[in-house]
Design a protein around this motif. Structure first.
Motif, mmCIF file in Angstrom:
data_model
loop_
_atom_site.group_PDB
_atom_site.id
_atom_site.type_symbol
_atom_site.label_atom_id
_atom_site.label_comp_id
_atom_site.label_asym_id
_atom_site.label_seq_id
_atom_site.Cartn_x
_atom_site.Cartn_y
_atom_site.Cartn_z
ATOM 1 N N LEU A 44 0.853 -1.186 0.000
ATOM 2 C CA LEU A 44 0.000 0.000 0.000
ATOM 3 C C LEU A 44 0.892 1.241 0.000
ATOM 4 C CD1 LEU A 44 -3.134 0.499 2.220
ATOM 5 C CD2 LEU A 44 -1.299 2.161 2.331
ATOM 6 N N THR A 46 1.091 5.485 0.201
ATOM 7 C CA THR A 46 0.311 6.641 0.635
ATOM 8 C C THR A 46 0.996 7.943 0.217
ATOM 9 O OG1 THR A 46 1.440 6.674 2.781
ATOM 10 C CG2 THR A 46 -0.656 5.501 2.684
ATOM 11 N N GLU A 47 0.138 8.909 -0.097
ATOM 12 C CA GLU A 47 0.607 10.254 -0.443
ATOM 13 C C GLU A 47 1.329 10.867 0.756
ATOM 14 O OE1 GLU A 47 -2.623 12.603 -1.937
ATOM 15 O OE2 GLU A 47 -1.437 14.445 -1.975
ATOM 16 N N VAL A 49 4.083 9.986 2.062
ATOM 17 C CA VAL A 49 5.104 9.061 2.561
ATOM 18 C C VAL A 49 5.840 8.413 1.386
ATOM 19 C CG1 VAL A 49 5.525 6.958 3.892
ATOM 20 C CG2 VAL A 49 3.811 8.606 4.680
ATOM 21 N N TRP A 124 -12.750 9.929 -1.311
ATOM 22 C CA TRP A 124 -12.874 10.482 0.037
ATOM 23 C C TRP A 124 -12.206 11.848 0.063
ATOM 24 C CZ3 TRP A 124 -9.237 8.616 4.472
ATOM 25 C CH2 TRP A 124 -7.916 8.534 4.030
ATOM 26 N N GLY A 126 -9.512 12.508 1.843
ATOM 27 C CA GLY A 126 -8.133 12.345 2.286
ATOM 28 C C GLY A 126 -7.159 12.236 1.120
ATOM 29 N N VAL A 129 -4.346 6.998 -1.754
ATOM 30 C CA VAL A 129 -3.855 5.709 -1.274
ATOM 31 C C VAL A 129 -4.045 4.685 -2.388
ATOM 32 C CG1 VAL A 129 -4.111 3.870 0.440
ATOM 33 C CG2 VAL A 129 -4.471 6.252 1.118
ATOM 34 N N HIS A 305 10.454 0.702 7.423
ATOM 35 C CA HIS A 305 9.082 1.079 7.078
ATOM 36 C C HIS A 305 8.243 1.224 8.343
ATOM 37 C CE1 HIS A 305 8.922 1.151 2.830
ATOM 38 N NE2 HIS A 305 9.391 -0.070 2.690
ATOM 39 N N GLY A 306 7.416 2.203 8.352
ATOM 40 C CA GLY A 306 6.432 2.306 9.414
ATOM 41 C C GLY A 306 6.935 3.020 10.651
ATOM 42 N N ASP A 307 8.173 3.430 10.649
ATOM 43 C CA ASP A 307 8.681 4.149 11.816
ATOM 44 C C ASP A 307 8.379 5.638 11.718
ATOM 45 O OD1 ASP A 307 9.640 2.097 13.201
ATOM 46 O OD2 ASP A 307 11.714 2.269 12.576
ATOM 47 N N ALA B 88 -3.354 1.819 6.275
ATOM 48 C CA ALA B 88 -2.721 3.129 6.417
ATOM 49 C C ALA B 88 -3.252 3.707 7.720
ATOM 50 C CB ALA B 88 -3.067 4.031 5.236
ATOM 51 N N ARG B 91 -0.217 8.088 12.187
ATOM 52 C CA ARG B 91 1.052 7.856 12.867
ATOM 53 C C ARG B 91 0.916 7.855 14.400
ATOM 54 N NH1 ARG B 91 5.291 8.718 9.517
ATOM 55 N NH2 ARG B 91 4.089 10.199 8.301
ATOM 56 N N ASN B 122 1.262 0.487 7.223
ATOM 57 C CA ASN B 122 1.870 1.784 6.949
ATOM 58 C C ASN B 122 1.353 2.832 7.916
ATOM 59 O OD1 ASN B 122 3.048 1.348 3.985
ATOM 60 N ND2 ASN B 122 1.086 0.292 4.169
ATOM 61 N N THR B 123 2.194 3.833 8.174
ATOM 62 C CA THR B 123 1.729 4.971 8.952
ATOM 63 C C THR B 123 1.849 6.220 8.089
ATOM 64 O OG1 THR B 123 3.932 5.332 9.864
ATOM 65 C CG2 THR B 123 2.453 3.947 11.135
ATOM 66 N N TRP B 124 0.962 7.159 8.337
ATOM 67 C CA TRP B 124 0.986 8.440 7.633
ATOM 68 C C TRP B 124 0.212 9.456 8.454
ATOM 69 C CZ3 TRP B 124 -2.659 9.456 2.906
ATOM 70 C CH2 TRP B 124 -3.937 9.000 3.185
ATOM 71 N N GLY B 127 -6.070 9.874 7.230
ATOM 72 C CA GLY B 127 -7.096 9.086 7.908
ATOM 73 C C GLY B 127 -6.826 7.605 7.791
#
Lengths: 307, 307
Positions: A44, A46-47, A49, A124, A126, A129, A305-307, B88, B91, B122-124, B127
């Protein structure tokens, strides 16, 4: 928007041999002959990131979203079959974005024989994604796992490493054909794709295989882009540090017993170079092997990733 | 966050027979014995459109995200095998949200024998987005398609319709077992799940099958929740209008030739009622059949996703 967009998409997709029933029903039906196992992966983006819409054309983003999934199939030495594409699109730009994303994705899908078998297009308020799931077929040689390296294996990489920020991070060729060719011709023990930097990913391969990995730093193939980055901003590291630490190379990291690895390096059976960069060792961890043969700890770098 | 969360998740998942290689490698490998076709579907839920975090516990959201995918497999009369979960996450709340989502998802996965075979966390700063892909096996009776209804078929629905806003939209049971039981015992012609309202979804089934559908309005099984909604706010429509138009019933809409449909209604082989609500007709479109047998146009209602 969805009906009109789907009509457009159906026209683009055409008929595909492996899709017995494509988009339009509740789910897709895929032909899966001559296999007892499938390989599947999801990524996935995301915008903000993974991309900035202000900097990158949506077609390149769409292409990348599929390419990272194909790279994961390549990492398993699986033959791509199909992909499902789920989108969350900013309401105001939904139709335009959806078409642009697929415009980048479809040529890559055709190139690798991947059917876009389904999806879910949402709007949406947001950010953008893109969530893609790819499905592949295991070949007769089985899946190429990351946890099967042996402590005496040699370590190989395809291509050159580092500096993907300068363009390769979007425009890379997933090493699907290369992985299938190598796994078909040679007895590989373990493999993965390099997505979070050579050092970090190699340390993961070693950990999964319950052994260690020793890199001979002077053997690491450094991409021209890594040298460029090092020149542009010396404070961000040397070209070798870029090659060890930069994310999103999407090259293959492989291990095989020494004789097999030597043969691959001698044969050079791929359109891209295959380089031996070190060997697996019994002692867990990531190491650099000095010219005198001694081992020193090497810090895993790269992006978590994900930090 | 990812490593710690994955450790937790692996503990929750345990070993599953159909997953030859689970989360941790580049992709999952699924056993796919005794089948020549797989069924696959993807659904993506977004905060603000599909749920409000302020109103709904994350566990219910996670459960629903999997349940809508299982409902799509049910709609094809496929046996669920595995699901891949891409997230997503905001964070600031990533770890808490991820666990809560899976806490809702895992019991449902166990109930239906679905292996969580992989994912991407993933984090961002945006939403919450949950994108799930489900993979199933076609049974020996083949997939249940929506484009195979015949103009003389009778139309059946499971359960009662309307008012899912009062809770069923999150807590519904996907009709997996029901679909497999019916498709195994009876010769069904066509089927789908009712996700966007009976009238709209029936008009889609009719269009896909190149014929029409005539509903006998007095036969439509109206849920208690639809009656409640009609009482709470008469201006929003009658209970019948709720039953025809409300989204997210996730019941099955089926067609079969009259003798077969009669037998199903007589047998009542499911824990939920099966009701005949009308018949397919040659004239394309959606119709209501009056008590004198004459047909009048019926407006497809319900929610158009993505508008």
């Amino acid at each position: 928007m969805e009906a009109e967009f789907l009509d457009w998409l159906h026209e683009q997709l055409g008929d595909t041999h492996d899709v017995l029933l494509g988009p339009g029903d509740d789910a897709a039906v895929l032909r899966m002959l001559a296999t007892s196992a499938i390989v599947t992966t999801t990524d996935l983006l995301t915008e903000g990131v993974d991309f900035l819409l202000a900097d990158v054309a949506p077609a390149r983003i769409g292409r990348k979203a599929l390419a990272v999934n194909l790279s994961d199939l390549a990492a398993m030495a699986a033959t791509p079959v199909a992909a499902l594409v789920a989108l969350a699109l900013l309401r105001m730009r939904a139709a335009e974005l959806a078409r642009a994303l697929f415009t980048g994705m479809l040529p890559l899908a055709r190139q690798y024989g991947v059917a876009i078998a389904g999806g879910d297009t949402n709007t949406w308020d947001g950010g953008l994604v893109i969530s893609i799931t790819a499905i592949g077929r295991v070949t007769g040689h089985g899946p190429l796992r990351r946890d099967r390296a042996r402590p005496t294996d040699h370590i190989l990489v395809t291509g050159q490493l580092g500096g993907s920020l300068l363009g390769k991070q979007f425009d890379f060729a997933p090493r699907v054909t290369e992985a299938l060719a190598l796994h078909g011709q040679y007895d590989l023990h373990a493999g993965m794709d390099i997505s979070d930097g050579l050092a970090l990913d190699l340390s993961r391969l070693a950990a999964a295989s319950r052994c260690g990995a020793a890199v001979e730093l002077d053997r690491v193939p450094i991409a021209a882009a890594a040298r460029q980055l090092a020149e542009l901003d010396p404070s961000a590291g040397t070209s070798l540090e870029h090659a060890l630490g930069d994310c999103e190379d999407f090259e293959l990291l492989l291990t095989a017993e020494p004789e097999v690895a030597d043969r691959i390096v001698l044969d050079q059976p791929l359109p891209v170079p295959v380089t031996r960069i070190g060997s697996m060792v019994a002692e867990p961890g990531l190491w650099q092997r000095d010219t005198d043969g001694s081992l020193r700890p090497l810090a895993p770098r790269g992006f978590q990733h994900g930090d």
